[in-house]
Design an enzyme around this catalytic site. Structure first.
Site, PDB file in Angstrom:
ATOM      1  N   ASP A 679     -12.066   7.381 -10.785  1.00 41.87           N
ATOM      2  CA  ASP A 679     -10.774   6.704 -10.890  1.00 41.87           C
ATOM      3  C   ASP A 679     -10.450   6.359 -12.349  1.00 41.87           C
ATOM      4  O   ASP A 679      -9.337   6.588 -12.827  1.00 41.87           O
ATOM      5  CB  ASP A 679     -10.822   5.447 -10.009  1.00 41.87           C
ATOM      6  CG  ASP A 679      -9.543   4.662 -10.075  1.00 41.87           C
ATOM      7  OD1 ASP A 679      -8.543   5.124  -9.481  1.00 41.87           O
ATOM      8  OD2 ASP A 679      -9.522   3.596 -10.737  1.00 41.87           O
ATOM      9  N   LYS A 683      -7.472   7.791 -15.031  1.00 42.29           N
ATOM     10  CA  LYS A 683      -6.572   6.951 -15.830  1.00 42.29           C
ATOM     11  C   LYS A 683      -6.634   7.324 -17.313  1.00 42.29           C
ATOM     12  O   LYS A 683      -5.599   7.409 -17.988  1.00 42.29           O
ATOM     13  CB  LYS A 683      -6.937   5.476 -15.650  1.00 42.29           C
ATOM     14  CG  LYS A 683      -6.627   4.978 -14.245  1.00 42.29           C
ATOM     15  CD  LYS A 683      -7.277   3.637 -13.973  1.00 42.29           C
ATOM     16  CE  LYS A 683      -6.942   3.149 -12.572  1.00 42.29           C
ATOM     17  NZ  LYS A 683      -7.810   2.076 -12.121  1.00 42.29           N
TER      18      LYS A 683
HETATM   19  N1  LIG Z   1      -5.714  -1.023  -4.696  1.00 47.98           N
HETATM   20  C1  LIG Z   1      -5.270  -1.055  -5.907  1.00 47.98           C
HETATM   21  O1  LIG Z   1      -5.449  -2.032  -6.620  1.00 47.98           O
HETATM   22  C2  LIG Z   1      -4.511   0.085  -6.472  1.00 47.98           C
HETATM   23  C3  LIG Z   1      -4.020   0.010  -7.762  1.00 47.98           C
HETATM   24  C4  LIG Z   1      -3.308   1.094  -8.297  1.00 47.98           C
HETATM   25  C5  LIG Z   1      -3.120   2.219  -7.517  1.00 47.98           C
HETATM   26  N2  LIG Z   1      -3.601   2.277  -6.256  1.00 47.98           N
HETATM   27  C6  LIG Z   1      -3.380   3.458  -5.481  1.00 47.98           C
HETATM   28  O2  LIG Z   1      -2.697   3.127  -4.292  1.00 47.98           O
HETATM   29  C7  LIG Z   1      -2.861   4.176  -3.374  1.00 47.98           C
HETATM   30  C8  LIG Z   1      -2.987   3.631  -1.973  1.00 47.98           C
HETATM   31  O3  LIG Z   1      -4.076   2.760  -1.887  1.00 47.98           O
HETATM   32  P1  LIG Z   1      -4.285   1.865  -0.606  1.00 47.98           P
HETATM   33  O4  LIG Z   1      -5.333   0.895  -0.946  1.00 47.98           O
HETATM   34  O5  LIG Z   1      -2.980   1.339  -0.122  1.00 47.98           O
HETATM   35  O6  LIG Z   1      -4.841   2.932   0.421  1.00 47.98           O
HETATM   36  P2  LIG Z   1      -4.950   2.794   2.005  1.00 47.98           P
HETATM   37  O7  LIG Z   1      -6.095   3.640   2.400  1.00 47.98           O
HETATM   38  O8  LIG Z   1      -4.923   1.378   2.413  1.00 47.98           O
HETATM   39  O9  LIG Z   1      -3.593   3.449   2.499  1.00 47.98           O
HETATM   40  C9  LIG Z   1      -3.319   4.817   2.354  1.00 47.98           C
HETATM   41  C10 LIG Z   1      -2.188   5.165   3.295  1.00 47.98           C
HETATM   42  O10 LIG Z   1      -1.826   6.509   3.061  1.00 47.98           O
HETATM   43  C11 LIG Z   1      -1.701   7.173   4.311  1.00 47.98           C
HETATM   44  N3  LIG Z   1      -1.888   8.602   4.099  1.00 47.98           N
HETATM   45  C12 LIG Z   1      -2.968   9.250   3.590  1.00 47.98           C
HETATM   46  N4  LIG Z   1      -2.726  10.568   3.553  1.00 47.98           N
HETATM   47  C13 LIG Z   1      -1.485  10.764   4.006  1.00 47.98           C
HETATM   48  C14 LIG Z   1      -0.649  11.895   4.187  1.00 47.98           C
HETATM   49  N5  LIG Z   1      -1.063  13.103   3.868  1.00 47.98           N
HETATM   50  N6  LIG Z   1       0.588  11.712   4.695  1.00 47.98           N
HETATM   51  C15 LIG Z   1       1.025  10.493   5.014  1.00 47.98           C
HETATM   52  N7  LIG Z   1       0.305   9.385   4.841  1.00 47.98           N
HETATM   53  C16 LIG Z   1      -0.950   9.530   4.347  1.00 47.98           C
HETATM   54  C17 LIG Z   1      -2.703   6.510   5.187  1.00 47.98           C
HETATM   55  O11 LIG Z   1      -2.436   6.729   6.547  1.00 47.98           O
HETATM   56  C18 LIG Z   1      -2.537   5.063   4.758  1.00 47.98           C
HETATM   57  O12 LIG Z   1      -1.443   4.494   5.439  1.00 47.98           O
HETATM   58  C19 LIG Z   1      -4.025   5.001  -3.901  1.00 47.98           C
HETATM   59  O13 LIG Z   1      -3.523   6.197  -4.472  1.00 47.98           O
HETATM   60  C20 LIG Z   1      -4.606   4.138  -4.987  1.00 47.98           C
HETATM   61  O14 LIG Z   1      -5.190   4.874  -6.038  1.00 47.98           O
HETATM   62  C21 LIG Z   1      -4.295   1.226  -5.723  1.00 47.98           C
HETATM   63  N1  LIG Z   2      -9.334   1.197  -7.590  1.00 46.01           N
HETATM   64  C1  LIG Z   2      -8.570   0.980  -8.745  1.00 46.01           C
HETATM   65  C2  LIG Z   2      -7.246   0.392  -8.419  1.00 46.01           C
HETATM   66  C3  LIG Z   2      -6.309   0.370  -9.571  1.00 46.01           C
HETATM   67  O1  LIG Z   2      -5.881   1.644  -9.902  1.00 46.01           O
HETATM   68  C4  LIG Z   2      -9.342   0.058  -9.659  1.00 46.01           C
HETATM   69  O2  LIG Z   2     -10.303  -0.523  -9.190  1.00 46.01           O
HETATM   70  O3  LIG Z   2      -9.017  -0.070 -10.825  1.00 46.01           O
END
Ligand SMILES: NC(=O)c1ccc[n+]([C@@H]2O[C@H](COP(=O)([O-])OP(=O)(O)OC[C@H]3O[C@@H](n4cnc5c(N)ncnc54)[C@H](O)[C@@H]3O)[C@@H](O)[C@H]2O)c1
Ligand SMILES: N[C@@H](CCO)C(=O)O
Ligand code: NA
Length: 815
Positions: A679, A683
């Protein structure tokens, strides 16, 4: 004195006649006795025409005549007291017998002249006006039925007679003077020629009758009572937000009704226009609504234009060639040819190079026009001075209308911005120098989107509605929905923006609603009403709906959606995403995405790819576009790892801290992505590319945090098991750090075109020593920030800050 005209729907049934009576009674109580002009009952004119035409073919008119009788007799029974019914039935019966004789004559002779047709059709207005006058007489004893055929004089052009305004106005004034105190109920539509033969006034004929009476008597107003609230800002079948216009000038009304607002037929207004008598459009079924005033002057409203008119289907013909350049009389020949053949030209444009003329006609006329041109200009075509004319079909016209445009710069800018922003290609443009109409020709498939986008741009108190298609309803997706809901009122009141989530999908289900899915109950609706998820369908549905201000949001961590971004940009839809995969796969793809988005004038925003909501991507972009140059980037960009080392102290076990980080929503859906450094690597790669380096993932020198057994774990479960087994490895690291009074930091560097990420022990003098929670920190050393770097620091993971970052991108993409 007012003239009130009631159309077919207002006299079509007992209920509507009651509504009409209520309107008259209200005025009567205030001493008003307007002149009431009446159309035939709805559907009756068509029925009479059909009977006449069928009689000519030898088809029996008996059943239709019965229907006609029953429509009128039913109303008599419902609205006239029994004791008064007989004379009314008798007169109606006389009319119907005359009508029967006439039709029988047509049937016998198998001949229908336009003169007989006018006479036959006139019974519609005669029956209805007579009937309404008798119903009214029960409340207003001075009611008088008037056959206007004796007052409006025309030539003998049956079916569409020309009125002798001077004579008619004189007769009307005389009649009114001779009948003081009477309450007049007048037939619309019908007139007579010098020999007293019945003629009719053509399309919109009853409005015309009202206008002639209004002009003759210099009325205070002519009220046209119909079944809509007035003239609308746009076609309500396509623009849900269309609303009735309070005020218009005659010219504006002509422009708007020409393009399809079928409330009145403009030529009928001319007598009123000449005498400056205002016309008011009112709704019989909503009488308290003030309606639309059409008057001599434009009048000020709070909007810069009055309305948007449109023609759904139009064909464009393009005539080009060197033979036209500098040749006076070419367009004269072209257009008189078409005029002579009764081909109506809707719009013309010619460039100043004079190399081509483009004009629009109704599709039914297009082929004929092309053939006419080919015949007329045969020699020029042979000599190649002219190219063969080209027809383009499936086009529409959209025009903004308003006399006040001419004092307001920026109107065409606003129009074209709304169109361009939504990827709508403009095929031709026309603006008269009178500046009260700017017309564009666009593809028919884009008309509804264009009308809504332009309507938003000019009319809504809301500046715009954003239409969002959201993929992923997990941590980030669901938090975003909650934030959107909480912020709804603020956005409306402060930013004039409304966000509608019109499509959502997770990996199981998908749901669509163009009116916006409820963000209170989306979860249950998605589960109960959702279809089985299919990404292809989701995207093609989004393309087909072709909504204005449309944004695709990818809140998944999956590669699948990223494969569609290009196609989405090509459909002129912006993408906002927290998913890092698209930007961190091949450099070629990274580049292609940007190029495509730029070419289509749409946005690609991904602030949360790095440091969640922290302004890192934007900051770097600002540095780059303003001409600064990156010398060095040092950063901690894994919120998860930051959290782990900030909390892996004292007695804490490494395994437990990782579990906690996942529970707090900091980790990727698969926490191995964080701990293996993937990850963070993504970035750094994105930042390196955004700072101008064309590098690939394999070029990043990625140091490990984990021992090999953990790196190789085949599943998340195994991974956690391995973390437990390797407790000693992590404890050794912790103890070393504590002994040396240093902090464990996983630090990324970009310098001299190289990117590396490594585990380091830093002492208290190091700027990254003091961190807590899921803090990220990034320090940019640049040409301008050389002595002391530009530093951004704060929580860099978690669903609130991430969804917040996606939200902010969404607002920028919709700006
Ligand atoms: N958690 C953080 O702090 C953070 C920070 C920055 C970016 N992100 C990014 O956010 C994104 C989502 O993270 P999250 O924690 O919400 O994940 P999550 O696993 O909680 O949710 C992912 C969602 O995507 C759906 N999904 C997956 N593949 C799919 C597809 N092909 N079609 C339709 N829906 C699909 C799943 O069903 C689920 O609803 C990731 O890309 C992650 O890198 C997260
Ligand atoms: N999994 C990521 C979320 C933010 O992109 C982190 O821990 O930094
Ligand atoms: Na960010």
């Amino acid at each position: 004195m007012k003239i009130l005209k009631f159309g077919g729907t207002s006299v079509g049934s007992a209920e509507s006649i009651n509504a009409l009576l209520d309107i008259l009674k209200q005025g009567y109580e205030q001493g008003e006795k307007p002149i009431v002009v009446l159309s035939a009952m709805s559907g009756i004119t068509n029925l009479l025409t059909k009977m006449a035409e069928e009689a000519e073919q030898g088809i029996s008119f008996g059943p239709a005549l019965k229907e006609l009788e029953s429509r009128h007799f039913t109303v008599v029974k419902q609205l006239i007291q029994i004791k008064n019914q007989n004379p009314v039935f008798t007169q109606l019966k006389i009319y119907l017998n005359e009508l029967e004789d006439l039709l029988q004559g047509v049937l016998n002779l198998r001949e229908l002249s336009s003169q007989s047709k006018d006479l036959i059709v006139s019974y519609g207005e005669r029956c209805s006006a007579f009937l309404v006058s008798k119903i009214a007489a029960q409340y207003f004893p001075e009611s008088l039925f008037v056959e206007a055929s004796s007052l409006i004089k025309t030539d003998s052009n049956f079916g569409n007679a020309r009125v002798d305004l001077q004579q008619s106005e004189l007769l009307i004034r005389q009649f009114v003077q001779e009948n003081p105190g009477k309450f007049l109920f007048v037939t619309g539509f019908i007139a007579s020629n010098v020999n007293g033969r019945i003629t009719t006034l053509g399309r919109g004929g009853s409005d015309y009758t009202a206008a002639i009476f209004g002009a003759a008597l210099q009325a205070e107003a002519i009220e046209i009572w119909t079944d809509v609230d007035g003239m609308l800002t746009a076609d309500p079948r396509m623009v849900k937000k269309a609303f009735p216009l309070p005020i218009l000038s005659y010219t504006e009304a002509m422009e708007l009704s020409y393009f399809g607002a079928k409330v009145i037929y403009p030529p009928t207004m001319i007598p009123a226009f000449m005498k400056k008598v205002p016309i008011v459009i009112r709704n019989t079924f909503n009488p308290s609504f003030p309606g639309t005033i059409i008057q001599y002057d434009s009048g000020r409203t709070s909007y810069p234009i009055k309305g948007i008119s449109s023609i759904n289907a139009i064909s464009v013909i393009n005539v080009s060639g060197s033979g036209m350049i500098g040749k006076a009389g070419f367009s004269g020949r072209l257009f008189s040819l078409l005029a002579h053949e009764q081909i109506n030209i809707v719009l013309i444009t010619q460039s100043s190079s004079e190399h081509s003329i483009t004009f629009a006609v109704h599709p039914a006329d297009a082929l004929r026009a092309k053939h006419l041109i080919e015949t007329e200009f045969e020699l020029e075509l042979l000599a190649k001075k002219l190219e063969p004319p080209v027809i383009e079909n499936e086009l529409s016209v959209l025009a903004i209308v308003g006399e006040n445009m001419k004092q307001t710069p920026g109107m065409s800018g606003r129009l074209f911005h709304a169109l361009g922003r939504n990827g709508i290609n403009v095929r031709a443009i026309a603006q008269g120098s009178s500046e009260y109409n700017i017309s564009v020709i666009i593809s028919q498939a884009d008309l509804s989107k264009a009308l809504n986008a332009v309507h938003d741009a000019f009319f809504t108190a809301l500046k715009k509605t954003l239409h969002v298609f959201n993929l992923g309803t997990g941590n980030i997706g669901s938090t975003l929905f909650r934030q959107l809901l909480e912020q709804e009122a603020f956005l409306r009141d402060n930013n004039d923006i409304q966000v509608k989530v019109v499509g959502m999908s997770n990996s199981r289900k998908m749901l669509f609603d163009v009116e916006g899915i409820s963000l209170t109950s989306w979860q249950t609706e998605l589960d109960s009403k959702g279809e089985t998820a299919c990404l292809e369908t989701f995207i093609s549905r989004m393309q087909q709906l072709n909504l204005p201000n449309c944004i695709f949001v990818d809140n998944t961590a999956s590669e699948e959606p990223t494969k569609h971004y290009l196609k989405i940009f090509e459909s002129n839809i912006s993408v906002v995403t927290c998913n890092k995969i698209a930007n961190s796969s091949s450099y070629a793809q990274y580049k292609q995405l940007r190029d495509t988005a730029r070419r289509h004038g749409v946005d690609f925003f991904y602030e949360t790819n790095v440091g969640a909501g922290l302004p890192i991507v934007r900051t770097l972009k600002d540095l780059m576009t303003s001409g600064d140059r990156i010398i060095r980037i040092e950063a901690i960009l894994s919120g998860t790892i930051s959290y782990i080392f900030n909390n892996f102290i004292g007695d804490a076990s490494f395994h437990d801290v990782v579990k906690k980080a996942q529970a707090l929503g900091y980790t990727e859906p698969d926490p191995r992505d964080d701990l293996r450094g993937t990850d963070f690597m993504r970035k750094m790669l994105i930042l390196a590319r955004d700072s101008g380096l064309a590098i690939e993932a394999k070029d990043v020198d990625l140091g490990a945090i984990l021992p090999k057994t953990c790196l190789d774990a085949a599943s998340v479960e195994d991974f956690y098991l391995e973390l437990q087994k390797e407790a000693a490895y992590f404890d050794t690291l912790k103890e070393k750090a504590q002994r040396e009074n240093r902090a464990i930091r996983y630090i990324g560097k970009l310098e001299d075109g190289k990117v590396s990420i490594a585990l380091e022990l830093v002492d208290e003098k190091h700027p990254f020593f003091n961190l807590s929670g899921s803090d990220n920190v990034i320090s940019f050393t640049t040409e301008r920030y050389k002595e002391r770097p530009l530093v951004v620091k704060g929580p860099g993971a978690g669903s609130e800050v991430t969804a917040g970052g996606v939200f902010a991108d969404l607002m920028n993409a919709g700006a």
